[in-house]
Design a protein around this motif. Structure first.
Motif, short mmCIF file in Angstrom:
data_model
loop_
_atom_site.label_atom_id
_atom_site.label_comp_id
_atom_site.label_asym_id
_atom_site.label_seq_id
_atom_site.Cartn_x
_atom_site.Cartn_y
_atom_site.Cartn_z
N VAL A 65 7.25 27.90 7.51
CA VAL A 65 5.85 28.15 7.17
C VAL A 65 5.66 29.61 6.76
O VAL A 65 5.03 29.91 5.74
N SER A 66 6.23 30.51 7.55
CA SER A 66 6.12 31.94 7.25
C SER A 66 6.70 32.27 5.87
O SER A 66 6.11 33.03 5.10
N GLU A 67 7.85 31.71 5.58
CA GLU A 67 8.51 32.00 4.31
C GLU A 67 7.70 31.44 3.14
O GLU A 67 7.56 32.09 2.10
N ALA A 68 7.15 30.24 3.31
CA ALA A 68 6.35 29.65 2.24
C ALA A 68 5.09 30.47 1.99
O ALA A 68 4.67 30.66 0.84
N ILE A 69 4.48 30.98 3.06
CA ILE A 69 3.28 31.81 2.91
C ILE A 69 3.65 33.12 2.21
O ILE A 69 2.91 33.60 1.33
N ARG A 70 4.77 33.69 2.56
CA ARG A 70 5.20 34.92 1.88
C ARG A 70 5.40 34.67 0.39
O ARG A 70 4.99 35.49 -0.46
N GLU A 71 6.01 33.55 0.04
CA GLU A 71 6.21 33.21 -1.37
C GLU A 71 4.87 33.06 -2.10
O GLU A 71 4.73 33.48 -3.25
N ILE A 72 3.88 32.48 -1.42
CA ILE A 72 2.55 32.32 -2.01
C ILE A 72 1.94 33.69 -2.28
O ILE A 72 1.39 33.95 -3.36
N MET A 73 2.04 34.59 -1.31
CA MET A 73 1.48 35.93 -1.47
C MET A 73 2.18 36.69 -2.60
O MET A 73 1.54 37.27 -3.48
N GLU A 74 3.50 36.67 -2.59
CA GLU A 74 4.24 37.44 -3.58
C GLU A 74 4.08 36.86 -4.98
O GLU A 74 4.09 37.62 -5.96
N GLY A 105 -0.96 23.36 2.24
CA GLY A 105 -1.15 22.82 0.90
C GLY A 105 -2.61 22.55 0.63
O GLY A 105 -3.45 22.64 1.53
N THR A 106 -2.92 22.21 -0.60
CA THR A 106 -4.30 21.95 -0.97
C THR A 106 -4.91 20.89 -0.06
O THR A 106 -4.31 19.84 0.20
N GLY A 107 -6.07 21.17 0.47
CA GLY A 107 -6.74 20.24 1.37
C GLY A 107 -6.14 20.16 2.76
O GLY A 107 -6.55 19.31 3.57
N LEU A 119 -5.30 21.89 20.61
CA LEU A 119 -5.73 22.97 19.73
C LEU A 119 -5.33 22.72 18.28
O LEU A 119 -4.17 22.52 17.96
N GLY A 120 -6.33 22.75 17.41
CA GLY A 120 -6.10 22.74 15.98
C GLY A 120 -6.73 23.98 15.37
O GLY A 120 -7.68 24.54 15.93
N TYR A 121 -6.20 24.44 14.26
CA TYR A 121 -6.76 25.62 13.61
C TYR A 121 -6.28 25.66 12.16
O TYR A 121 -5.43 24.85 11.75
N ALA A 122 -6.82 26.60 11.41
CA ALA A 122 -6.45 26.71 10.00
C ALA A 122 -6.35 28.17 9.60
O ALA A 122 -7.01 29.05 10.17
N LEU A 123 -5.49 28.43 8.61
CA LEU A 123 -5.38 29.72 7.95
C LEU A 123 -5.95 29.53 6.55
O LEU A 123 -5.44 28.70 5.78
N TYR A 124 -7.01 30.29 6.21
CA TYR A 124 -7.73 30.04 4.97
C TYR A 124 -7.28 30.91 3.81
O TYR A 124 -8.08 31.54 3.13
N ILE A 125 -5.95 30.93 3.61
CA ILE A 125 -5.46 31.39 2.33
C ILE A 125 -5.54 30.19 1.38
O ILE A 125 -6.00 29.11 1.76
N ASP A 126 -5.13 30.37 0.15
CA ASP A 126 -5.10 29.27 -0.81
C ASP A 126 -3.66 29.10 -1.29
O ASP A 126 -3.12 30.01 -1.91
N PRO A 127 -3.01 27.97 -1.01
CA PRO A 127 -3.55 26.82 -0.30
C PRO A 127 -3.64 27.08 1.20
O PRO A 127 -2.88 27.89 1.73
N PRO A 128 -4.53 26.38 1.89
CA PRO A 128 -4.72 26.63 3.33
C PRO A 128 -3.63 25.99 4.17
O PRO A 128 -2.94 25.06 3.73
N LEU A 129 -3.50 26.51 5.37
CA LEU A 129 -2.61 25.92 6.37
C LEU A 129 -3.45 25.25 7.43
O LEU A 129 -4.26 25.90 8.09
N GLY A 130 -3.25 23.96 7.61
CA GLY A 130 -3.87 23.24 8.72
C GLY A 130 -2.82 23.00 9.79
O GLY A 130 -1.70 22.55 9.49
N ARG A 131 -3.14 23.32 11.06
CA ARG A 131 -2.16 23.22 12.15
C ARG A 131 -2.77 22.56 13.37
O ARG A 131 -3.93 22.78 13.70
N VAL A 132 -1.95 21.77 14.04
CA VAL A 132 -2.37 21.20 15.32
C VAL A 132 -1.14 21.00 16.18
O VAL A 132 -0.05 20.67 15.68
#
Length: 458
Positions: free
Chosen positions: A212-221, A410-412, A342-355
């Motif tokens: 997850v961390s690596e995919a988010i880094r790729e999205i940012m970069e 991912g989206t949604g 516990l569920g939560y989300a990270l609101y970058i685009d695309p968002p991360l939904g976690r539970v």
């Protein structure tokens, strides 16, 4: 002579007003005390204004991609004053509506001021002493500002002060690579600023799995954001071009020169000026108020809800704290914190939904596991929207066939995750969801397919 109430609620954030509504409806006299703004963090400096900014950033991003969809838009211009005004309006409307509701509530006394304990059943506010047999603390939290070298020599931003910007930073250096930092980093990059993320740890969002961390880094970069991890010795100093941020990373320049620096390195509870000692209320080393499974502190008759109890740093967990307290006190229920999934989300685009559990947490539990993962490039809804970054990952217990945790980056993803959250709360075999008939075309329709691909972990 103190003024006597049936209950005192300190803080008009997410949990406080709702609890006031239940208590007054039950015939109790309630004093609700707020020292600053009705609505708390979510309405004023958190969810509502930041997600309004995220929406503006997404609109700018989509406009630039118009040609991908056969739409010619021309150059995209950013009006930061208008963007800020829109976010301010979203917050102001919510705050005004909350205040009107509270001021019209029967048996409620709304007091604007700062409350401090003078005893276990009494408080002082605006020079007046008030008392009640039941006191509920809903005081929230604020940005944490670590004692970085030189931090007091520069004009840094926090998640609150950055909301006041109505001009675009030339170069925003974001210190902290987790939820708040990532959201602001991406939105300001989409507004047109140069952005650098500085993270002390070896990867972004360290509480999540490495994939997850690596995919988010790729999205940012991929959006042109510079990511500097492994910043062991962060420091600050004034610079002719703004602020010099020392990073001391394993590779790259030892400093970053930014026009602005945002500190996004966690939160701390607003408990240091409540006079908790006078009431005998215990806190931990970080200042969080200790509570039991029903949100009561070590002092009978005093409860703590929301961010200040350290049992959840989200609007929805604060609201659930209220629900637990109200159900137990007024409905004869036996609801517990330990029952919360516990569920939560990270609101970058695309968002991360976690539970639930991450893969790392599930593996460390030692239980037999099933896992399934599907890239968003194989999700029809994502392909149709040309938003195929990310993946879906589901973990289940091989013996009980119960879902343990899920990540949908991912989206949604922030919406689709609720199908999993509901199944985990229902505590049923994952086959029940596997044989559901979801709507096409959606992101959620792939969840039964992913469940069907569950395989034992190595």
């Amino acid at each position: 002579m103190s003024r006597r109430f049936d209950a005192i609620i300190v803080g008009a954030g997410q949990a406080g007003p709702s609890l006031a509504g239940r208590l007054t409806a039950a015939g109790m006299s309630v004093a609700l005390i707020e020292r600053k703004l009705i609505g708390g963090t979510c309405v004023n400096t958190g969810c509502m204004p930041t997600k309004a900014l995220v929406a503006s950033a997404y609109a700018a991003h989509l406009a630039r991609r118009g040609r991908d969809f056969g739409v010619e838009t021309g150059p995209v211009a950013i009006d930061m004053k208008r963007i800020r005004e829109r976010a301010d309006t979203v917050s102001a409307n919510a705050r005004t509506n909350n205040e009107k509701w509270l001021r019209g509530m029967e048996r409620l006394t709304l007091i604007m001021g700062h409350a401090r304990f003078t005893g276990p059943d009494r408080m002082e506010v605006n020079g007046e002493e008030i008392s009640a047999p039941s006191i509920f603390l809903n005081v929230g939290g604020r940005a944490n500002v670590p004692d970085f070298p030189g931090v007091n020599d520069v004009d840094y931003l926090t998640n609150v002060s950055i909301l006041q910007l109505d001009t675009l930073p030339e170069h925003l250096v974001v210190v902290g690579g987790s939820y708040i930092g990532l959201e602001f980093a991406q939105m300001y990059r989409r507004f047109g600023a140069k952005v650098t993320i500085v993270e002390k740890g070896p990867r972004l969002v360290s509480r999540e799995d490495e994939d997850v961390s690596e995919a988010i880094r790729e999205i940012m970069e991929a959006e042109g954001i510079t990511v500097r991890t492994g910043a062991e010795c962060i420091s600050f100093a004034p610079h002719a071009d703004g602020i010099e941020v020392g990073v001391d990373c394993n590779s790259g320049s030892p400093t970053e020169i930014g026009s602005h620096a945002l500190l996004a390195v966690g939160r701390r509870p607003n408990t240091d000026d409540l006079g908790l000692d006078a009431a005998g209320v215990a806190v931990d080393a970080r200042g969080y108020i200790g509570v039991n499974d029903t949100l009561e502190t070590n002092v009978p008759g005093i409860w703590a809800m929301g961010d200040c109890n350290g049992r959840g740093a989200f609007t929805h967990t604060a609201y659930n704290d209220y629900e637990i307290i109200a159900a137990n006190l007024l409905d004869g229920a036996d609801r517990k914190l330990s029952d919360r999934i516990l569920g939560y989300a990270l609101y970058i685009d695309p968002p991360l939904g976690r539970v639930g559990l991450s893969e790392g947490e599930a593996r460390r539990s030692g239980r037999p596991l099933l896992i399934s993962k599907r890239p968003m490039t194989r999700v029809g809804r994502a392909i149709e929207k040309s938003e195929t970054k990310g993946f879906m990952k589901i973990l289940a217990d091989a013996e009980t066939r119960k879902i343990l945790g899920t990540a949908i980056l991912g989206t949604g993803g922030d919406e689709a995750i609720h199908g999993i959250l509901d199944m985990m709360n229902a505590d049923v075999d994952y086959g029940v969801l596997q044989w559901a008939v979801p709507i096409h075309p959606t992101v959620s329709e792939l969840i039964p397919t992913v469940l069907g691909d569950l395989k034992p972990v190595d």
